[in-house]
Design a protein around this motif. Structure first.
Motif, PDB file in Angstrom:
ATOM      1  N   PHE A 279     -11.124   4.080  -9.865  1.00 31.37           N
ATOM      2  CA  PHE A 279     -11.813   4.934  -8.488  1.00 31.37           C
ATOM      3  C   PHE A 279     -12.728   4.327  -7.579  1.00 31.37           C
ATOM      4  N   PHE A 280     -13.415   5.422  -6.851  1.00 28.25           N
ATOM      5  CA  PHE A 280     -14.433   4.000  -5.281  1.00 28.25           C
ATOM      6  C   PHE A 280     -15.029   3.899  -7.075  1.00 28.25           C
ATOM      7  N   GLY A 281     -15.488   2.701  -6.178  1.00 30.15           N
ATOM      8  CA  GLY A 281     -17.060   2.317  -6.620  1.00 30.15           C
ATOM      9  C   GLY A 281     -16.795   1.536  -7.881  1.00 30.15           C
TER      10      GLY A 281
ATOM     11  N   VAL B   2       6.020  -2.969  13.751  1.00 30.01           N
ATOM     12  CA  VAL B   2       6.538  -1.623  13.254  1.00 30.01           C
ATOM     13  C   VAL B   2       7.844  -1.271  12.401  1.00 30.01           C
ATOM     14  N   GLY B   3       7.408  -0.074  12.214  1.00 27.12           N
ATOM     15  CA  GLY B   3       9.317  -0.034  11.861  1.00 27.12           C
ATOM     16  C   GLY B   3       8.404   1.168  10.514  1.00 27.12           C
ATOM     17  N   PRO B   4       9.673   1.920  10.074  1.00 30.70           N
ATOM     18  CA  PRO B   4       9.217   1.780   8.454  1.00 30.70           C
ATOM     19  C   PRO B   4       9.650   0.933   7.276  1.00 30.70           C
ATOM     20  N   ALA B   5       9.250   1.172   6.277  1.00 31.81           N
ATOM     21  CA  ALA B   5       9.667  -0.384   5.402  1.00 31.81           C
ATOM     22  C   ALA B   5      10.997   0.308   5.012  1.00 31.81           C
TER      23      ALA B   5
ATOM     24  N   VAL C  37       2.936  -5.487   3.565  1.00 34.88           N
ATOM     25  CA  VAL C  37       4.005  -3.378   3.861  1.00 34.88           C
ATOM     26  C   VAL C  37       2.892  -2.131   3.778  1.00 34.88           C
ATOM     27  N   GLY C  38       2.816  -1.185   4.359  1.00 32.94           N
ATOM     28  CA  GLY C  38       2.855  -0.198   4.141  1.00 32.94           C
ATOM     29  C   GLY C  38       1.003   0.060   4.228  1.00 32.94           C
ATOM     30  N   THR C  39      -0.371  -0.295   4.666  1.00 32.65           N
ATOM     31  CA  THR C  39      -1.539  -0.385   4.050  1.00 32.65           C
ATOM     32  C   THR C  39      -2.289  -0.416   5.306  1.00 32.65           C
ATOM     33  N   SER C  40      -3.235   0.148   5.447  1.00 38.78           N
ATOM     34  CA  SER C  40      -4.174   0.392   6.110  1.00 38.78           C
ATOM     35  C   SER C  40      -5.210  -0.636   6.876  1.00 38.78           C
ATOM     36  N   ALA C  41      -5.357  -1.856   4.896  1.00 35.89           N
ATOM     37  CA  ALA C  41      -6.273  -2.312   4.673  1.00 35.89           C
ATOM     38  C   ALA C  41      -7.502  -2.818   5.098  1.00 35.89           C
ATOM     39  N   GLN C  42      -7.655  -1.131   4.231  1.00 37.68           N
ATOM     40  CA  GLN C  42      -9.129  -1.303   5.065  1.00 37.68           C
ATOM     41  C   GLN C  42     -10.018  -0.395   3.814  1.00 37.68           C
ATOM     42  N   VAL C  43      -9.129  -0.931   2.378  1.00 31.49           N
ATOM     43  CA  VAL C  43     -10.016  -0.321   1.141  1.00 31.49           C
ATOM     44  C   VAL C  43     -10.389  -2.548   0.453  1.00 31.49           C
ATOM     45  N   TYR C  44     -11.643  -2.526   0.297  1.00 25.27           N
ATOM     46  CA  TYR C  44     -12.401  -3.612  -0.302  1.00 25.27           C
ATOM     47  C   TYR C  44     -12.638  -3.653  -1.916  1.00 25.27           C
TER      48      TYR C  44
ATOM     49  N   THR D 296       0.273  -4.718  -5.493  1.00 24.32           N
ATOM     50  CA  THR D 296      -0.121  -3.501  -4.844  1.00 24.32           C
ATOM     51  C   THR D 296      -1.352  -2.897  -5.483  1.00 24.32           C
ATOM     52  N   GLN D 297      -1.064  -1.385  -4.640  1.00 26.98           N
ATOM     53  CA  GLN D 297      -2.777  -0.655  -4.453  1.00 26.98           C
ATOM     54  C   GLN D 297      -1.431  -0.007  -4.761  1.00 26.98           C
ATOM     55  N   ASN D 298      -0.933   0.169  -4.932  1.00 28.00           N
ATOM     56  CA  ASN D 298       0.032   1.664  -5.633  1.00 28.00           C
ATOM     57  C   ASN D 298      -0.235   2.320  -7.051  1.00 28.00           C
TER      58      ASN D 298
ATOM     59  N   SER E  38       5.495   3.992  -0.391  1.00 31.51           N
ATOM     60  CA  SER E  38       5.787   4.802  -1.088  1.00 31.51           C
ATOM     61  C   SER E  38       6.725   5.458  -0.478  1.00 31.51           C
ATOM     62  N   ALA E  39       5.566   5.936   0.556  1.00 35.28           N
ATOM     63  CA  ALA E  39       5.576   6.801   2.099  1.00 35.28           C
ATOM     64  C   ALA E  39       7.398   7.765   1.243  1.00 35.28           C
ATOM     65  N   GLU E  40       8.640   6.601   1.989  1.00 42.31           N
ATOM     66  CA  GLU E  40       9.314   7.152   1.790  1.00 42.31           C
ATOM     67  C   GLU E  40      10.323   7.044   0.811  1.00 42.31           C
ATOM     68  N   SER E  41      10.062   7.136  -0.462  1.00 41.80           N
ATOM     69  CA  SER E  41       9.997   7.967  -2.347  1.00 41.80           C
ATOM     70  C   SER E  41       9.442   9.025  -2.350  1.00 41.80           C
TER      71      SER E  41
ATOM     72  N   GLY F 230       0.696  -1.434   0.186  1.00 44.16           N
ATOM     73  CA  GLY F 230       0.299  -0.011   0.315  1.00 44.16           C
ATOM     74  C   GLY F 230       0.730   1.402  -0.381  1.00 44.16           C
ATOM     75  N   SER F 231       0.053   2.319   0.256  1.00 44.48           N
ATOM     76  CA  SER F 231       0.941   3.829   0.099  1.00 44.48           C
ATOM     77  C   SER F 231       1.595   4.335   0.577  1.00 44.48           C
ATOM     78  N   GLY F 232       2.062   3.315   2.093  1.00 44.62           N
ATOM     79  CA  GLY F 232       2.826   2.756   3.234  1.00 44.62           C
ATOM     80  C   GLY F 232       4.451   2.761   2.654  1.00 44.62           C
TER      81      GLY F 232
ATOM     82  N   THR G 259       1.042   9.496   1.984  1.00 43.85           N
ATOM     83  CA  THR G 259      -0.109   8.496   2.248  1.00 43.85           C
ATOM     84  C   THR G 259      -1.651   8.837   2.043  1.00 43.85           C
ATOM     85  N   PHE G 260      -2.732   8.286   2.401  1.00 45.26           N
ATOM     86  CA  PHE G 260      -4.080   8.744   2.203  1.00 45.26           C
ATOM     87  C   PHE G 260      -4.445   9.186   2.963  1.00 45.26           C
ATOM     88  N   ARG G 261      -4.520   8.090   4.666  1.00 45.16           N
ATOM     89  CA  ARG G 261      -5.361   7.848   5.474  1.00 45.16           C
ATOM     90  C   ARG G 261      -4.311   8.877   7.011  1.00 45.16           C
ATOM     91  N   ASP G 262      -3.516   8.890   6.827  1.00 43.99           N
ATOM     92  CA  ASP G 262      -1.916   9.112   7.653  1.00 43.99           C
ATOM     93  C   ASP G 262      -2.245  11.174   8.082  1.00 43.99           C
TER      94      ASP G 262
HETATM   95  N1  APR Z   1       6.687   2.576   6.195  1.00 44.57           N
HETATM   96  C1  APR Z   1       5.437   1.608   6.458  1.00 44.57           C
HETATM   97  N2  APR Z   1       3.959   1.671   6.696  1.00 44.57           N
HETATM   98  C2  APR Z   1       4.134   2.794   6.624  1.00 44.57           C
HETATM   99  C3  APR Z   1       5.082   4.143   6.006  1.00 44.57           C
HETATM  100  C4  APR Z   1       6.447   3.523   6.095  1.00 44.57           C
HETATM  101  N3  APR Z   1       7.551   4.782   5.932  1.00 44.57           N
HETATM  102  N4  APR Z   1       4.122   5.505   6.275  1.00 44.57           N
HETATM  103  C5  APR Z   1       2.550   5.166   6.394  1.00 44.57           C
HETATM  104  N5  APR Z   1       2.921   3.732   6.714  1.00 44.57           N
HETATM  105  C6  APR Z   1       1.330   3.062   6.890  1.00 44.57           C
HETATM  106  C7  APR Z   1       0.792   3.440   7.976  1.00 44.57           C
HETATM  107  O1  APR Z   1       0.729   3.473   9.251  1.00 44.57           O
HETATM  108  C8  APR Z   1      -0.856   2.921   7.356  1.00 44.57           C
HETATM  109  O2  APR Z   1      -1.227   2.127   7.835  1.00 44.57           O
HETATM  110  O3  APR Z   1       0.959   2.447   5.661  1.00 44.57           O
HETATM  111  C9  APR Z   1      -0.502   2.825   5.439  1.00 44.57           C
HETATM  112  C10 APR Z   1      -0.939   3.846   4.510  1.00 44.57           C
HETATM  113  O4  APR Z   1      -2.810   3.504   4.826  1.00 44.57           O
HETATM  114  P1  APR Z   1      -3.663   4.502   3.723  1.00 44.57           P
HETATM  115  O5  APR Z   1      -2.726   5.634   3.955  1.00 44.57           O
HETATM  116  O6  APR Z   1      -4.725   4.091   3.632  1.00 44.57           O
HETATM  117  O7  APR Z   1      -3.694   3.792   2.496  1.00 44.57           O
HETATM  118  P2  APR Z   1      -3.511   2.127   1.410  1.00 44.57           P
HETATM  119  O8  APR Z   1      -4.050   1.426   2.939  1.00 44.57           O
HETATM  120  O9  APR Z   1      -2.431   2.056   0.553  1.00 44.57           O
HETATM  121  O10 APR Z   1      -4.795   2.545   0.740  1.00 44.57           O
HETATM  122  C11 APR Z   1      -5.284   1.919   0.321  1.00 44.57           C
HETATM  123  O11 APR Z   1      -7.305   3.552  -0.753  1.00 44.57           O
HETATM  124  O12 APR Z   1      -8.051   5.368  -0.729  1.00 44.57           O
HETATM  125  C12 APR Z   1      -7.482   3.855  -1.129  1.00 44.57           C
HETATM  126  O13 APR Z   1      -6.633   3.157  -4.053  1.00 44.57           O
HETATM  127  C13 APR Z   1      -6.109   4.033  -2.515  1.00 44.57           C
HETATM  128  O14 APR Z   1      -4.785   2.802  -3.321  1.00 44.57           O
HETATM  129  C14 APR Z   1      -5.545   3.103  -1.863  1.00 44.57           C
HETATM  130  C15 APR Z   1      -6.567   2.520  -0.956  1.00 44.57           C
END
Ligand code: APR
Length: 272
Positions: free
Chosen positions: A189-191, A257-260, A215-222, A104-106, A28-31, A24-26, A35-38
């Motif tokens: 897009f959503f939907g 728990v730590g940076p990817a 890695v790096g996802t809140s696992a909230q989007v189905y 990947t969701q990215n 790529s955060a260090e790139s 998930g987006s986490g 992210t979306f929900r942080d």
């Molecule tokens: N290393 C590891 N994890 C990280 C880092 C990092 N450097 N930075 C953030 N995270 C974690 C956050 O703690 C959070 O749990 O990554 C997660 C990012 O969650 P979201 O912002 O919800 O992103 P994601 O899970 O990818 O969203 C899924 O939702 O909005 C839609 O289409 C969009 O693909 C996306 C999907």
């Protein structure tokens, strides 16, 4: 970094030949991609109901074209300027020596830029257009997207903001070379439905893997977020890497728990 946790995670993921990395987006955060929900994330500044669903997008275009311009400029600009980080590189290296499927969701293309093969992009890619009629697809270069984000970087001058925005976005709305219908960004897009082939492959890989690194996802989007449960319930060991100390899931065998960019290379380095 907790070395025991790293060794435990590597041991769990060494248990069998077939691995899935679910990102998930986490990741790529260090790139440099937010992210979306942080806190301070994309959806905090650009509410998904106005920017990530087709009806909301149309409403935003009609009522606040400059906000839509900002959203597109920032979203594509961050991705276009980003480069893979050490976690993307470690995943690509692991694919050299283990049977690893990347799901990947990215939409930032960074797994592929790091050298990963077999990448299933469940939410599409910023670097591809698809025809709205015949589904023909064309690739876009990072440079094309970077140039477009720069052209979208300035506020729209009056009059006729909406017409000017359309004109700026035309490279993303070009005519299909096959059937002459309009093309659009190949992102989900959503939907909207996930791309059938990627989704099918991702489910099969999750059902048959011995281990999954999430890695790096809140696992909230189905439905994407159901894949770790599919893997776990099919007998795989599931290891999660996240920055969220409150993350919990019934399907997680271990949560690190730590940076990817730090944790993923450490785990991969201990996988035989
Ligand atoms: N290393 C590891 N994890 C990280 C880092 C990092 N450097 N930075 C953030 N995270 C974690 C956050 O703690 C959070 O749990 O990554 C997660 C990012 O969650 P979201 O912002 O919800 O992103 P994601 O899970 O990818 O969203 C899924 O939702 O909005 C839609 O289409 C969009 O693909 C996306 C999907």
């Amino acid at each position: 970094m907790d070395n025991d946790a790293i060794s435990q995670a590597a041991e769990r993921l060494s248990a069998g030949q077939r691995l899935v990395v679910f990102s998930g987006s986490g990741l790529s955060a260090e790139s440099g991609i937010p992210t979306f929900r942080d806190e301070g994330g994309i959806w905090e500044r650009f509410p998904p109901e106005d920017f990530a669903e087709i009806p909301g997008l149309i409403k935003t275009f009609l009522t606040h074209p400059d906000r839509l311009r900002e959203f597109v400029a920032e979203g594509i600009g961050d991705a276009a300027r980003a480069a893979p980080n050490a976690a993307h590189a470690a995943i690509a290296e692991l694919q050299e020596r283990r049977q690893v499927t990347v799901v990947t969701q990215n939409i930032d293309g960074l797994h592929q830029d790091a050298g990963s093969k077999t990448v299933h992009e469940l939410h599409g890619s910023l670097f591809r257009l698809k025809c709205t009629r015949c589904q023909h697809r064309v690739d876009l270069s990072r440079q094309e997207i970077r140039d477009l984000s720069e052209r979208l970087g300035e506020p729209l001058p009056m009059p006729a903001k909406r017409r000017r925005l359309i004109r700026l976005m035309l490279p993303l709305l070009r005519r299909c070379g096959e059937c002459r219908s309009r093309m659009r960004p190949d992102i989900v897009f959503f939907g909207e439905q996930l791309p059938a082939e990627a989704w099918q492959q991702a489910q099969v890989a999750s059902m048959h893997c011995h281990g999954m690194l999430v890695v790096g996802t809140s696992a909230q989007v189905y439905p994407a977020a159901m894949l770790p449960a599919v893997a776990h319930d099919s007998g795989a060991k599931v290891v999660v890497v996240t920055l969220d100390p409150r993350f919990e899931a019934r399907w997680a065998n271990q949560i690190v728990v730590g940076p990817a960019a730090e944790v993923v290379p450490a785990i991969v380095g201990e996988i035989e």
